[in-house]
Design a protein around this motif. Structure first.
Motif, mmCIF file in Angstrom:
data_model
loop_
_atom_site.group_PDB
_atom_site.id
_atom_site.type_symbol
_atom_site.label_atom_id
_atom_site.label_comp_id
_atom_site.label_asym_id
_atom_site.label_seq_id
_atom_site.Cartn_x
_atom_site.Cartn_y
_atom_site.Cartn_z
ATOM 1 N N ALA A 374 -79.098 11.654 22.660
ATOM 2 C CA ALA A 374 -79.144 10.204 22.436
ATOM 3 C C ALA A 374 -78.968 9.874 20.973
ATOM 4 O O ALA A 374 -79.621 8.964 20.443
ATOM 5 C CB ALA A 374 -80.468 9.649 22.962
ATOM 6 N N GLY A 375 -78.110 10.602 20.293
ATOM 7 C CA GLY A 375 -77.924 10.356 18.875
ATOM 8 C C GLY A 375 -77.289 9.018 18.582
ATOM 9 O O GLY A 375 -77.581 8.390 17.561
ATOM 10 N N SER A 376 -76.403 8.541 19.451
ATOM 11 C CA SER A 376 -75.703 7.283 19.191
ATOM 12 C C SER A 376 -76.388 6.080 19.805
ATOM 13 O O SER A 376 -75.898 4.960 19.671
ATOM 14 C CB SER A 376 -74.269 7.376 19.738
ATOM 15 O OG SER A 376 -74.293 7.635 21.135
ATOM 16 N N THR A 403 -89.017 6.781 21.132
ATOM 17 C CA THR A 403 -88.896 7.756 20.053
ATOM 18 C C THR A 403 -87.835 8.772 20.422
ATOM 19 O O THR A 403 -87.712 9.164 21.593
ATOM 20 C CB THR A 403 -90.242 8.467 19.810
ATOM 21 O OG1 THR A 403 -91.256 7.489 19.601
ATOM 22 C CG2 THR A 403 -90.162 9.386 18.602
ATOM 23 N N ARG A 404 -87.081 9.217 19.412
ATOM 24 C CA ARG A 404 -86.080 10.270 19.607
ATOM 25 C C ARG A 404 -86.600 11.560 19.001
ATOM 26 O O ARG A 404 -86.878 11.630 17.803
ATOM 27 C CB ARG A 404 -84.753 9.878 18.982
ATOM 28 C CG ARG A 404 -84.064 8.721 19.687
ATOM 29 C CD ARG A 404 -82.684 8.480 19.124
ATOM 30 N NE ARG A 404 -82.730 8.128 17.700
ATOM 31 C CZ ARG A 404 -81.645 7.865 16.973
ATOM 32 N NH1 ARG A 404 -80.446 7.924 17.553
ATOM 33 N NH2 ARG A 404 -81.752 7.564 15.697
ATOM 34 N N LEU A 405 -86.716 12.601 19.840
ATOM 35 C CA LEU A 405 -87.201 13.911 19.414
ATOM 36 C C LEU A 405 -86.347 14.987 20.067
ATOM 37 O O LEU A 405 -85.866 14.799 21.204
ATOM 38 C CB LEU A 405 -88.675 14.107 19.801
ATOM 39 C CG LEU A 405 -89.705 13.182 19.118
ATOM 40 C CD1 LEU A 405 -91.078 13.410 19.720
ATOM 41 C CD2 LEU A 405 -89.711 13.400 17.622
ATOM 42 N N PRO A 406 -86.153 16.142 19.415
ATOM 43 C CA PRO A 406 -85.399 17.228 20.053
ATOM 44 C C PRO A 406 -86.233 17.883 21.163
ATOM 45 O O PRO A 406 -87.417 18.188 20.971
ATOM 46 C CB PRO A 406 -85.121 18.194 18.897
ATOM 47 C CG PRO A 406 -86.196 17.915 17.896
ATOM 48 C CD PRO A 406 -86.527 16.468 18.010
ATOM 49 N N PHE A 407 -85.616 18.093 22.323
ATOM 50 C CA PHE A 407 -86.293 18.710 23.462
ATOM 51 C C PHE A 407 -86.209 20.226 23.370
ATOM 52 O O PHE A 407 -85.222 20.780 22.860
ATOM 53 C CB PHE A 407 -85.681 18.249 24.778
ATOM 54 C CG PHE A 407 -86.086 16.858 25.179
ATOM 55 C CD1 PHE A 407 -86.775 16.046 24.303
ATOM 56 C CD2 PHE A 407 -85.788 16.382 26.445
ATOM 57 C CE1 PHE A 407 -87.157 14.764 24.668
ATOM 58 C CE2 PHE A 407 -86.163 15.109 26.814
ATOM 59 C CZ PHE A 407 -86.840 14.290 25.931
ATOM 60 N N ASP A 408 -87.237 20.900 23.868
ATOM 61 C CA ASP A 408 -87.243 22.361 23.976
ATOM 62 C C ASP A 408 -86.618 22.736 25.314
ATOM 63 O O ASP A 408 -87.227 22.561 26.379
ATOM 64 C CB ASP A 408 -88.672 22.885 23.883
ATOM 65 C CG ASP A 408 -88.729 24.409 23.909
ATOM 66 O OD1 ASP A 408 -87.655 25.041 23.808
ATOM 67 O OD2 ASP A 408 -89.841 24.967 24.054
ATOM 68 N N THR A 409 -85.398 23.257 25.261
ATOM 69 C CA THR A 409 -84.660 23.590 26.487
ATOM 70 C C THR A 409 -84.574 25.089 26.727
ATOM 71 O O THR A 409 -83.729 25.539 27.507
ATOM 72 C CB THR A 409 -83.246 23.006 26.402
ATOM 73 O OG1 THR A 409 -82.582 23.556 25.249
ATOM 74 C CG2 THR A 409 -83.285 21.492 26.289
ATOM 75 N N SER A 410 -85.429 25.875 26.076
ATOM 76 C CA SER A 410 -85.353 27.327 26.264
ATOM 77 C C SER A 410 -85.722 27.720 27.693
ATOM 78 O O SER A 410 -85.076 28.585 28.304
ATOM 79 C CB SER A 410 -86.282 28.022 25.270
ATOM 80 O OG SER A 410 -87.626 27.566 25.427
#
Length: 533
Positions: A374-376, A403-410
């Protein structure tokens, strides 16, 4: 043995003798499979169709019914953990009538108001009270057993005696033991239904004085704190709040999945609901000005008199009253008074409003977007969309945070790799199974082809023999030793003169083949072997 049967068996033996060992094995396997299929079909057709004789039985009733069926030699089956007895459909009605005549099942007949029919004239008050309580317990047990998921029910009532000299009466209580069917559980609504059903059947019994327990010993309802107590009410409000939050979050999550993609956003909703019931009554009084008054009363008073003012000298220090001070009347001594009273019609308006529980007092929504996906996107725009979706009301303190946060997709990536590896292994195993099946089918086809080819090679060249190829004996009878020279010599050495002799020879050949098939086959096979050599 009849000649026809002997003839048929001779033909069968002759046909079997001409087969190769591989063909004989195939024929034997086919015959065995046919016989086995016929046997299985006959067993399946002969099996009776099973129908429930009685269901929802107690252990004692099931034991009595099974013993009676075994004594009568009737086939039966037990299902549902032994609570249901199955019998052949053809005899189900006969067995029901017969067992009912013997008092089976007896669980339904032991309780209920039927106990009151056994009361005699010499029964005491204590016996009558005990019988009445047992009748109530039996009727309640039979009623609860009709509920879905309840296998059996036991009800105990504590009914205190009424005392006219006691200042406070002891309240009755009840205890319910439910034996549930295998794999069944009762919901909160069903437990509440049980408590209200029992309480509504006993005079003076409150729902919060009913204890409900299942067969495993788990309390489903506790007096004063059970399905109608404070804890139950709190649990019900929590469930309603959770359902409301889940409904709102699901709606917002579906909207965001279409925007940022599945698994790229997380929505959490926290709601505070008011479960208080509010009842407001207001009264307003008004009168219409266009309607004449109900009553109108007017009164007038008047007085007219003329006189001099009184007064005198009281002393040297007091003022002298003159005519200008007067007595409150005008100069000419006149007095008047007017009064009017009106009674108007009054309109009365009574308003009553009741607010149902579950009103939203405050709503908070938290949304987390994956920063990589959702960067844009504009968080303010997403916040406005979410606020409109949930019906945001700033006056009551509602709030939405995005809020925009990076998800942990491991973990998801690991699961995806494992799933792909499992799918690849399953596909490989499928190919292996298909190869095995194909190889087995190919081997079977090769075996059948070789068996057919060996059978053709073993049979050699087929020979058709007619009557003109065989010699005629003086006695008119053929023997197997005379067949071989006739076959070798051909039609030039033996020729029959008339059709009658040919017909006579055909009959003797047929008779010889039927009576001596093995010798004829041996002669023909030896001749074919010499001819091929």
């Amino acid at each position: 043995m009849s000649p026809r049967l002997d003839k048929t068996l001779g033909r069968a033996r002759g046909a079997l003798a001409g087969f190769t060992p591989g063909q004989r094995g195939v024929v034997l396997v086919a015959v065995a499979a046919l016989l086995l299929g016929a046997y299985a079909l006959s067993r399946w057709v002969s099996q009776p169709q099973w129908t429930p004789l009685f269901g929802n039985l107690s252990g004692a009733d099931a034991n009595s019914i099974v013993e009676q069926l075994s004594a009568d030699g009737v086939e039966y089956r037990l299902t549902d953990g032994g609570a249901t007895v199955l019998v052949p459909q053809s005899s189900v009605y006969d067995l029901r009538v017969r067992l009912s005549g013997q008092g089976l099942p007896s669980a339904g007949a032991e309780g209920g108001y039927s106990l009151l029919d056994e009361q005699g004239m010499t029964a005491t008050d204590f016996q009558q009270n005990v019988a009445f309580r047992r009748a109530l317990e039996g009727e309640l047990s039979n009623t609860l057993q009709a509920m879905d998921g309840v296998r059996s029910a036991v009800v105990h009532l504590a009914l205190p005696e009424k005392d006219v000299f006691a200042s406070e009466q002891v309240k009755p209580t009840a205890s319910v033991l439910l034996a549930l069917q295998s794999g069944k559980t009762l919901s909160r609504e069903q437990v509440t239904a049980v408590t209200h059903l029992v309480a509504g059947s006993i005079e003076g019994l409150e729902p919060d004085q009913v204890t409900v327990t299942d067969s495993s010993g788990q309390l489903l309802s506790v007096p004063g704190d059970g399905s109608t107590g404070t804890s139950a009410a709190a649990g019900e409000t929590d469930e309603q709040t959770a359902r409301y939050e889940q409904r709102v979050s699901s709606a917002v999550q579906q909207m965001l999945d279409r925007v940022v993609g599945s698994g790229r956003s997380v929505v959490r909703v926290n709601a505070r609901l008011n479960f208080d019931t509010t009842d407001t009554t207001s009264e307003n009084y008004t009168y219409p000005t266009e309607i004449p008054p109900l009553s109108d009363e007017e009164s007038t008073e008047g007085y007219s008199a003329r006189g001099e003012a009184t007064g005198g000298t009281l002393g040297q220090t007091w003022p002298t009253l003159g005519a200008e001070t007067g007595t409150g009347t005008d100069d000419d001594g006149r007095y008047s008074k007017q009064q009017r009273t009106r009674n108007n019609a009054v309109d009365k308006t009574v308003s009553r409003s009741q607010v149902a529980p579950g009103r939203v007092e405050r709503l908070s929504v938290a949304v987390i977007l994956d920063a990589r996906a959702a960067g844009s996107l504009d968080p303010i725009q997403i916040q406005d969309l979410v606020g409109n979706a949930v019906g945001l009301d700033p006056e009551r303190g509602d709030s939405v945070q995005v809020t925009r946060l990076p998800f942990d997709t491991s973990a998801a990536e690991t699961a995806t790799k494992e799933l792909a590896a499992a799918e690849k292994a399953a596909k490989t195993q499928g190919y292996v199974d298909l190869g095995k099946k194909s190889g087995f089918g190919l081997v079977l086809l090769i075996a059948m082809f070789l068996a057919i080819r060996m059978g053709r090679r073993g049979r050699g060249t087929s020979v058709q023999v007619t009557a003109q190829d065989l010699p005629e004996t003086p006695a008119g009878v053929l023997v197997p030793s005379q067949v071989k020279p006739a076959l070798q010599s051909g039609p030039a050495t033996a020729s029959l003169a008339t059709d009658a002799e040919r017909q006579h020879m055909r009959e003797h050949i047929a008779e010889l083949v039927e009576k001596q098939p093995e010798e004829m086959a041996a002669v023909i096979q030896s001749w074919l072997a010499e001819r091929s050599g």
